[in-house]
Design an enzyme around this catalytic site. Structure first.
Site, PDB file in Angstrom:
ATOM      1  N   SER A   1       3.894 -11.036  30.561  1.00  0.00           N
ATOM      2  CA  SER A   1       5.277 -10.676  30.909  1.00  0.00           C
ATOM      3  C   SER A   1       6.284 -11.762  30.559  1.00  0.00           C
ATOM      4  O   SER A   1       7.227 -12.024  31.313  1.00  0.00           O
ATOM      5  CB  SER A   1       5.366 -10.302  32.395  1.00  0.00           C
TER       6      SER A   1
ATOM      7  N   HIS B   1      -8.854 -10.341  23.913  1.00  0.00           N
ATOM      8  CA  HIS B   1      -7.757  -9.906  24.796  1.00  0.00           C
ATOM      9  C   HIS B   1      -8.357  -9.096  25.949  1.00  0.00           C
ATOM     10  O   HIS B   1      -9.312  -8.338  25.746  1.00  0.00           O
ATOM     11  CB  HIS B   1      -6.760  -9.062  23.994  1.00  0.00           C
TER      12      HIS B   1
ATOM     13  N   GLU C   1      -3.969 -15.982  29.740  1.00  0.00           N
ATOM     14  CA  GLU C   1      -3.249 -14.761  30.089  1.00  0.00           C
ATOM     15  C   GLU C   1      -3.787 -14.173  31.394  1.00  0.00           C
ATOM     16  O   GLU C   1      -4.792 -13.428  31.367  1.00  0.00           O
ATOM     17  CB  GLU C   1      -3.441 -13.725  28.993  1.00  0.00           C
TER      18      GLU C   1
ATOM     19  N   ASN D   1       2.149  -9.925  19.989  1.00  0.00           N
ATOM     20  CA  ASN D   1       1.060  -8.946  19.961  1.00  0.00           C
ATOM     21  C   ASN D   1       1.677  -7.557  20.114  1.00  0.00           C
ATOM     22  O   ASN D   1       2.078  -7.175  21.205  1.00  0.00           O
ATOM     23  CB  ASN D   1       0.090  -9.258  21.120  1.00  0.00           C
TER      24      ASN D   1
ATOM     25  N   GLY E   1       1.827  -7.121  31.034  1.00  0.00           N
ATOM     26  CA  GLY E   1       2.478  -5.810  31.018  1.00  0.00           C
ATOM     27  C   GLY E   1       2.952  -5.332  32.373  1.00  0.00           C
ATOM     28  O   GLY E   1       3.242  -4.145  32.549  1.00  0.00           O
TER      29      GLY E   1
ATOM     30  N   GLU F   1      -7.505  -6.479  27.306  1.00  0.00           N
ATOM     31  CA  GLU F   1      -7.528  -5.028  27.087  1.00  0.00           C
ATOM     32  C   GLU F   1      -8.772  -4.607  26.295  1.00  0.00           C
ATOM     33  O   GLU F   1      -9.226  -3.467  26.402  1.00  0.00           O
ATOM     34  CB  GLU F   1      -6.238  -4.580  26.379  1.00  0.00           C
TER      35      GLU F   1
ATOM     36  N   LYS G   1       0.290  -4.735  19.893  1.00  0.00           N
ATOM     37  CA  LYS G   1      -0.674  -3.763  20.431  1.00  0.00           C
ATOM     38  C   LYS G   1      -0.646  -2.466  19.606  1.00  0.00           C
ATOM     39  O   LYS G   1      -0.412  -2.523  18.401  1.00  0.00           O
ATOM     40  CB  LYS G   1      -0.400  -3.498  21.908  1.00  0.00           C
TER      41      LYS G   1
HETATM   42  C1  PEP Z   1      -0.257  -9.476  25.856  1.00  0.00           C
HETATM   43  O1  PEP Z   1      -0.360  -8.424  25.281  1.00  0.00           O
HETATM   44  O2  PEP Z   1      -1.076 -10.351  25.618  1.00  0.00           O
HETATM   45  C2  PEP Z   1       0.825  -9.674  26.807  1.00  0.00           C
HETATM   46  C3  PEP Z   1       0.946 -10.842  27.348  1.00  0.00           C
HETATM   47  O3  PEP Z   1       1.637  -8.608  27.062  1.00  0.00           O
HETATM   48  P1  PEP Z   1       3.031  -8.633  27.872  1.00  0.00           P
HETATM   49  O4  PEP Z   1       3.863  -9.766  27.286  1.00  0.00           O
HETATM   50  O5  PEP Z   1       3.627  -7.313  27.623  1.00  0.00           O
HETATM   51  O6  PEP Z   1       2.713  -8.904  29.296  1.00  0.00           O
END
Ligand code: PEP
Length: 265
Positions: free
Chosen positions: A221, A96, A177, A9, A183, A98, A11
């Site tokens: 992460s 997601h 997640e 992803n 992040g 976000e 983003k």
């Molecule tokens: C994500 O964007 O779904 C995500 C898991 O980001 P990161 O790997 O940066 O934590």
């Protein structure tokens, strides 16, 4: 048998040239990575140029978008729809955290998006995750009840999947997640993520009647150092990678680790 998957992803990162270059680099590495599906989800404006530049891409490399509208067309300024995506990308990331955090997206909207996406023959990756870590070690049953209660991950998942048949869900993967891990560099442990992935699978099977072939991914992460820990969990069928998917070599390493662990090589 469940086919493992790793999703990148991107983003809202990268420009046009950087995006095409990154996709080409991942495509080059992907040629040598077998037994898994790899999905790149760039910003939507770069999906078509990447599609064009990867006409001869490896058969296990797919494209995805990070969101879409629940209608096929209409007066929805700034949105894209699944009929626009279809034929260019194969996957859509939906729900997601976000999207909820910055745009107020609700479970009901995610549900409408999933339905539209499936009607237009796209595969969905539906995200779900808690804001505060569950304390499974302290009291497993209490935390399971919390997951099923209002605002818990299982009740959220149920709302997102409302009205979908087991057949519909063949083209849906769930990305677990935990929001606190996205992040932050503070990833869940393999055991914690594996336990919740297995709870999600059991819930899908027992309470929603969905077959056990629904893939459950972990995201939060993930990097090339902790990927093995997640891939080693039998309940985790793949990974959703944010930050580390912006580096082709490290993303390819993560994909390779998942491929090796899941194929037992
Ligand atoms: C994500 O964007 O779904 C995500 C898991 O980001 P990161 O790997 O940066 O934590």
């Amino acid at each position: 048998m469940i086919h493992p998957i790793v999703v990148g992803n991107w983003k809202m990162h990268n420009n046009y040239a950087g995006s095409v270059l990154l996709a080409k680099e991942v495509a080059r590495y992907s040629e040598k990575i077998k037994h898994i599906d790899i999905v790149l989800a760039p910003p939507s404006i770069f999906v078509y140029p990447i599609y064009e530049s990867l006409r001869a891409r490896p058969s296990n490399l797919y494209l995805g978008v990070q969101n879409m509208m629940w209608e096929n067309e209409g007066a929805y300024t700034g949105e894209i729809s699944s009929i626009m995506v279809r034929g260019i990308a194969e996957y859509v990331i939906l729900g997601h955290s976000e999207r909820a955090k910055f745009f107020g997206e609700t479970n009901e909207q995610v549900n409408k998006k999933i339905k539209n996406c499936l009607k237009n023959h796209l595969n969905c990756i539906v995200c779900i995750g808690e804001y505060d870590k569950y304390d499974l070690e302290d009291d497993y049953e209490r935390e399971l009840t919390r997951m099923k209660s209002d605002k818990g991950i299982l009740s959220g998942l149920k709302e997102r999947l409302t009205g979908l048949s087991a057949e519909d869900l063949e083209n849906v993967s769930i990305a677990y997640e935990p929001v606190w891990a996205i992040g932050t560099g503070n990833n869940a442990s393999g055991m914690y993520a594996g336990a919740i992935a297995s709870i999600i699978k059991e819930f899908l099977h027992k309470e929603l009647g969905i077959s056990s072939s629904c893939r459950v991914l972990y995201g939060g992460s993930v990097d090339d150092k902790n990927a093995r820990e997640f891939a080693a969990q039998t309940s985790i069928d793949g990974l959703l990678v944010g930050g580390e998917s912006l580096n082709a070599l490290r993303f390819a390493k993560i994909c390779k680790i998942v491929s090796e662990v899941k194929s037992g090589r």
